[in-house]
Each structure stands twice: as C-alpha cells, then as structure tokens.
Scaffold this motif. Structure first.
Motif, PDB file in Angstrom:
ATOM      1  N   UNK A 246       0.807  -1.221   0.000  1.00 48.83           N
ATOM      2  CA  UNK A 246       0.000   0.000   0.000  1.00 48.83           C
ATOM      3  C   UNK A 246       0.843   1.276   0.000  1.00 48.83           C
ATOM      4  N   UNK A 247       2.084   1.186   0.482  1.00 51.56           N
ATOM      5  CA  UNK A 247       2.892   2.391   0.677  1.00 51.56           C
ATOM      6  C   UNK A 247       4.187   2.434  -0.129  1.00 51.56           C
ATOM      7  N   UNK A 248       4.494   1.395  -0.887  1.00 50.91           N
ATOM      8  CA  UNK A 248       5.808   1.354  -1.536  1.00 50.91           C
ATOM      9  C   UNK A 248       6.010   2.470  -2.558  1.00 50.91           C
ATOM     10  N   UNK A 249       4.955   2.903  -3.195  1.00 55.30           N
ATOM     11  CA  UNK A 249       5.116   3.993  -4.162  1.00 55.30           C
ATOM     12  C   UNK A 249       5.464   5.304  -3.453  1.00 55.30           C
ATOM     13  N   UNK A 250       4.722   5.618  -2.405  1.00 53.92           N
ATOM     14  CA  UNK A 250       4.977   6.865  -1.686  1.00 53.92           C
ATOM     15  C   UNK A 250       6.292   6.843  -0.912  1.00 53.92           C
ATOM     16  N   UNK A 251       6.619   5.712  -0.309  1.00 54.69           N
ATOM     17  CA  UNK A 251       7.806   5.639   0.545  1.00 54.69           C
ATOM     18  C   UNK A 251       9.091   5.351  -0.222  1.00 54.69           C
ATOM     19  N   UNK A 252       8.985   4.541  -1.271  1.00 60.55           N
ATOM     20  CA  UNK A 252      10.193   4.106  -1.972  1.00 60.55           C
ATOM     21  C   UNK A 252      10.198   4.433  -3.468  1.00 60.55           C
ATOM     22  N   UNK A 253       9.084   4.919  -3.985  1.00 59.69           N
ATOM     23  CA  UNK A 253       9.029   5.274  -5.391  1.00 59.69           C
ATOM     24  C   UNK A 253       9.008   4.098  -6.339  1.00 59.69           C
ATOM     25  N   UNK A 254       8.471   2.963  -5.903  1.00 59.71           N
ATOM     26  CA  UNK A 254       8.414   1.771  -6.748  1.00 59.71           C
ATOM     27  C   UNK A 254       6.990   1.228  -6.773  1.00 59.71           C
ATOM     28  N   UNK A 255       6.701   0.410  -7.783  1.00 58.47           N
ATOM     29  CA  UNK A 255       5.341  -0.136  -7.894  1.00 58.47           C
ATOM     30  C   UNK A 255       5.315  -1.640  -8.097  1.00 58.47           C
ATOM     31  N   UNK A 256       6.457  -2.304  -7.878  1.00 56.46           N
ATOM     32  CA  UNK A 256       6.514  -3.762  -7.981  1.00 56.46           C
ATOM     33  C   UNK A 256       7.247  -4.324  -6.776  1.00 56.46           C
ATOM     34  N   UNK A 257       6.794  -5.462  -6.315  1.00 56.80           N
ATOM     35  CA  UNK A 257       7.385  -6.074  -5.134  1.00 56.80           C
ATOM     36  C   UNK A 257       7.650  -7.550  -5.366  1.00 56.80           C
ATOM     37  N   UNK A 258       8.697  -8.039  -4.725  1.00 54.35           N
ATOM     38  CA  UNK A 258       8.989  -9.472  -4.658  1.00 54.35           C
ATOM     39  C   UNK A 258       9.109  -9.816  -3.182  1.00 54.35           C
ATOM     40  N   UNK A 259       8.413 -10.864  -2.747  1.00 55.93           N
ATOM     41  CA  UNK A 259       8.527 -11.341  -1.375  1.00 55.93           C
ATOM     42  C   UNK A 259       9.549 -12.470  -1.325  1.00 55.93           C
ATOM     43  N   UNK A 260      10.329 -12.496  -0.254  1.00 53.96           N
ATOM     44  CA  UNK A 260      11.313 -13.559  -0.133  1.00 53.96           C
ATOM     45  C   UNK A 260      11.593 -13.923   1.303  1.00 53.96           C
ATOM     46  N   UNK A 261      12.083 -15.130   1.504  1.00 53.09           N
ATOM     47  CA  UNK A 261      12.440 -15.553   2.846  1.00 53.09           C
ATOM     48  C   UNK A 261      13.180 -16.863   2.820  1.00 53.09           C
ATOM     49  N   UNK A 262      13.904 -17.123   3.894  1.00 56.39           N
ATOM     50  CA  UNK A 262      14.645 -18.368   4.052  1.00 56.39           C
ATOM     51  C   UNK A 262      14.110 -19.130   5.256  1.00 56.39           C
TER      52      UNK A 262
ATOM     53  N   UNK B 164      -4.311 -13.112  -0.291  1.00 52.72           N
ATOM     54  CA  UNK B 164      -5.109 -13.588  -1.417  1.00 52.72           C
ATOM     55  C   UNK B 164      -6.497 -14.020  -0.944  1.00 52.72           C
ATOM     56  N   UNK B 165      -6.529 -14.726   0.195  1.00 50.06           N
ATOM     57  CA  UNK B 165      -7.806 -15.186   0.753  1.00 50.06           C
ATOM     58  C   UNK B 165      -8.704 -13.999   1.101  1.00 50.06           C
ATOM     59  N   UNK B 166      -8.096 -12.903   1.520  1.00 52.58           N
ATOM     60  CA  UNK B 166      -8.853 -11.707   1.885  1.00 52.58           C
ATOM     61  C   UNK B 166      -9.136 -10.826   0.665  1.00 52.58           C
ATOM     62  N   UNK B 167      -8.823 -11.343  -0.504  1.00 52.64           N
ATOM     63  CA  UNK B 167      -9.064 -10.654  -1.774  1.00 52.64           C
ATOM     64  C   UNK B 167      -8.306  -9.326  -1.849  1.00 52.64           C
ATOM     65  N   UNK B 168      -7.134  -9.302  -1.249  1.00 51.14           N
ATOM     66  CA  UNK B 168      -6.242  -8.157  -1.347  1.00 51.14           C
ATOM     67  C   UNK B 168      -5.661  -8.123  -2.760  1.00 51.14           C
ATOM     68  N   UNK B 169      -5.501  -6.941  -3.332  1.00 47.60           N
ATOM     69  CA  UNK B 169      -4.957  -6.816  -4.680  1.00 47.60           C
ATOM     70  C   UNK B 169      -3.465  -7.154  -4.681  1.00 47.60           C
ATOM     71  N   UNK B 170      -3.118  -8.276  -5.301  1.00 50.18           N
ATOM     72  CA  UNK B 170      -1.729  -8.718  -5.353  1.00 50.18           C
ATOM     73  C   UNK B 170      -1.092  -8.471  -6.720  1.00 50.18           C
ATOM     74  N   UNK B 171      -1.725  -7.648  -7.536  1.00 48.71           N
ATOM     75  CA  UNK B 171      -1.219  -7.434  -8.897  1.00 48.71           C
ATOM     76  C   UNK B 171       0.168  -6.798  -8.919  1.00 48.71           C
ATOM     77  N   UNK B 172       0.541  -6.099  -7.840  1.00 46.63           N
ATOM     78  CA  UNK B 172       1.855  -5.460  -7.777  1.00 46.63           C
ATOM     79  C   UNK B 172       2.947  -6.425  -7.326  1.00 46.63           C
ATOM     80  N   UNK B 173       2.569  -7.636  -6.900  1.00 43.06           N
ATOM     81  CA  UNK B 173       3.557  -8.626  -6.467  1.00 43.06           C
ATOM     82  C   UNK B 173       4.078  -9.359  -7.708  1.00 43.06           C
ATOM     83  N   UNK B 174       5.334  -9.114  -8.022  1.00 39.83           N
ATOM     84  CA  UNK B 174       5.926  -9.701  -9.220  1.00 39.83           C
ATOM     85  C   UNK B 174       6.374 -11.141  -9.006  1.00 39.83           C
ATOM     86  N   UNK B 175       6.584 -11.537  -7.748  1.00 41.33           N
ATOM     87  CA  UNK B 175       7.030 -12.904  -7.509  1.00 41.33           C
ATOM     88  C   UNK B 175       7.312 -13.183  -6.047  1.00 41.33           C
ATOM     89  N   UNK B 176       7.549 -14.458  -5.757  1.00 38.55           N
ATOM     90  CA  UNK B 176       7.906 -14.908  -4.410  1.00 38.55           C
ATOM     91  C   UNK B 176       9.117 -15.821  -4.520  1.00 38.55           C
TER      92      UNK B 176
END
Length: 260
Positions: A78-94, A109-121
């Motif tokens: 929700x805030x990456x554009x305003x805070x970081x100036x980007x519109x795509x995200x990748x989630x990661x973890x080990x 996804x279950x809560x029907x949150x818009x995940x269109x900005x998530x480019x990958x995991x």
C-alpha cells in the motif's frame, strides 16, 4: 506498521522492492540477519530491500509472527510507491522466513487483497506443513545444518495444544491454502534438506493451479546451502538474483531446474 522497515537502497533508480523475512526457526534472528545477502540483491537487482522485524515466536505463540508478516506485506504494497518510489514487489524468505512470506501471500489472497503489484515470491527451503512433511518426519539426526528430529520437535512445541488437522489449518500451513491467482514463485531447496518435501509439495500445487512456479533443487544441498562460503552457494545466489530481475520485468522463467 508505524515506521519504515530496515532497508537498503541501490544507487540510481530502483526497479522495485524486495521484502525479506529472515530465518531462525521462528524463535531467533532479526532484520539485520540477512544484511550481507540483501546487499547483493539491492546492488545486482537494482531493488530496494526491506527487512521485516517480526515478533519472534515464544512457546506456542507463533500467530504474532504470522500477523506481523501479513501486516508488513500489506503495508509495503500500500505504501511502496509513496515511501520508496516503486510499484513492484517481490517477497522472499529463508526457512521460517519463507513460511512467513508464503503465509502473508496466501492470507492476503484469501482476503481478496490486490496482489497485482507482487511480481514474484522467492522461497528458500521453507516449512509449509506445520504438522511435518514425510521428509522431515523421516529425517535423521545426521542431516547437515538442520537437525531433523529437533526441527520436528520445534514444530510440535510451537503448535502445542493443536491436533494434526489444526496444525494444517490454512492460516498456519500455507500448503493447504488456495493458490489460485498467486504470482510467479521460485522454490529453492537442497536435495539433502529435511524439509525437501515441503518445497516439492508447494511447487507441485502452485504449478498445477497457476502454471508459474519454478523449482531449483540443489544436488546434495543441505538446509541453508546458499549461505555457505562455497562455489555452489554463489551459483544459487546468482540464479535467484537473475530470477528476481526477470520477475520484476514480468518475465519470470517457468521451468524446473537442477543446478550443476
């Protein structure tokens, strides 16, 4: 979230944000844990890298860790554009961080949150069935890096008071979620990892439902193999960073991989 997560920024224009969840069996570690690895992602992928300082699990209280992962992901999208100036995200973890990243994605996804900005995991050797997959249940004390019996005991401790069906509730075990509409994913796991089956099962289900999953199995690789000072680790990290770059460009590969 009331403050910006710990983050690293590349020189020049950022192409997106990589939201990182550290490992540590849910009970150890902090947002600084992956600074060295994240620095490489920031530089080579031209990404802002933000590390999540989630609450560590205590006894049977793993829910706060999952809640923090969900909140951090929602806030970032929700805030990456305003805070970081980007519109795509990748989630990661080990390891446990991969579990939290997967929980965040599937819950949003279950809560029907818009995940269109998530480019990958990008999910490294995670645990996705908190009741224990066959490979973990059968693992011996001789497994490298991760002590299989202790890892299984930790799952049971974190989920004490639950029966097997409760441990496999979708909010807790992302393997049992609906994967419909999820973004491209790369699963990375070693052939000798006690939680090998977790990645295999997640990959198969993700691929069957979305046709956008990639599986990297590292021959004779133990848990945490990408963090070791080896040539193999460099190959793994080079491959995953290339995948991140392509994912952000919406060109994520779709194939099974065996690293040679």
């Amino acid at each position: 979230m009331r403050r910006l997560p710990r983050h690293q920024t590349p020189k020049g224009q950022s192409k997106g944000i990589y939201l990182d969840f550290h490992g540590g069996a849910w009970v150890m570690g902090n947002a600084r844990f992956n600074d060295r690895v994240n620095s490489g992602i920031a530089t080579e992928c031209q990404m802002v890298v933000a590390s999540v300082e989630y609450r560590l699990a205590r006894d049977d209280r793993i829910r706060p860790s999952i809640e923090d992962a969900l909140a951090a992901t929602g806030w970032t999208l929700e805030n990456m554009r305003n805070e970081f100036g980007v519109d795509r995200a990748v989630l990661g973890g080990e390891s446990s961080g991969a579990h939290l990243a997967a929980c965040a994605l599937t819950s949003l996804s279950l809560r029907q949150f818009d995940l269109s900005a998530v480019a990958g995991a990008l999910l490294f050797y995670g645990t996705y069935d908190m009741a224990g997959t066959p490979s973990l249940r059968k693992s011996s004390a001789e497994a490298l890096i991760m002590h299989g019996p202790s890892a299984l005991e930790n799952l049971m401790r974190l989920t004490s008071g639950m029966d097997e069906a409760q441990r496999r509730s979708p909010w807790l075990s992302p393997l049992f979620c609906d994967f419909t509409g999820l973004p491209p994913a790369l699963f990375v796991v070693g052939e000798l990892d006690p939680v090998l089956d977790d990645s295999l099962l997640m990959y198969n289900k993700w691929q069957n439902e979305n046709h956008n999953a990639t599986l990297l199995i590292v021959p004779e690789g133990p848990h945490g193999m990408n963090r070791l000072p080896t040539t193999e680790a460099k190959k793994i990290n080079d491959f995953t960073r290339q995948w991140i770059r392509k994912a952000v460009e919406r060109q994520a590969p779709n194939r099974d991989v065996v690293l040679h």
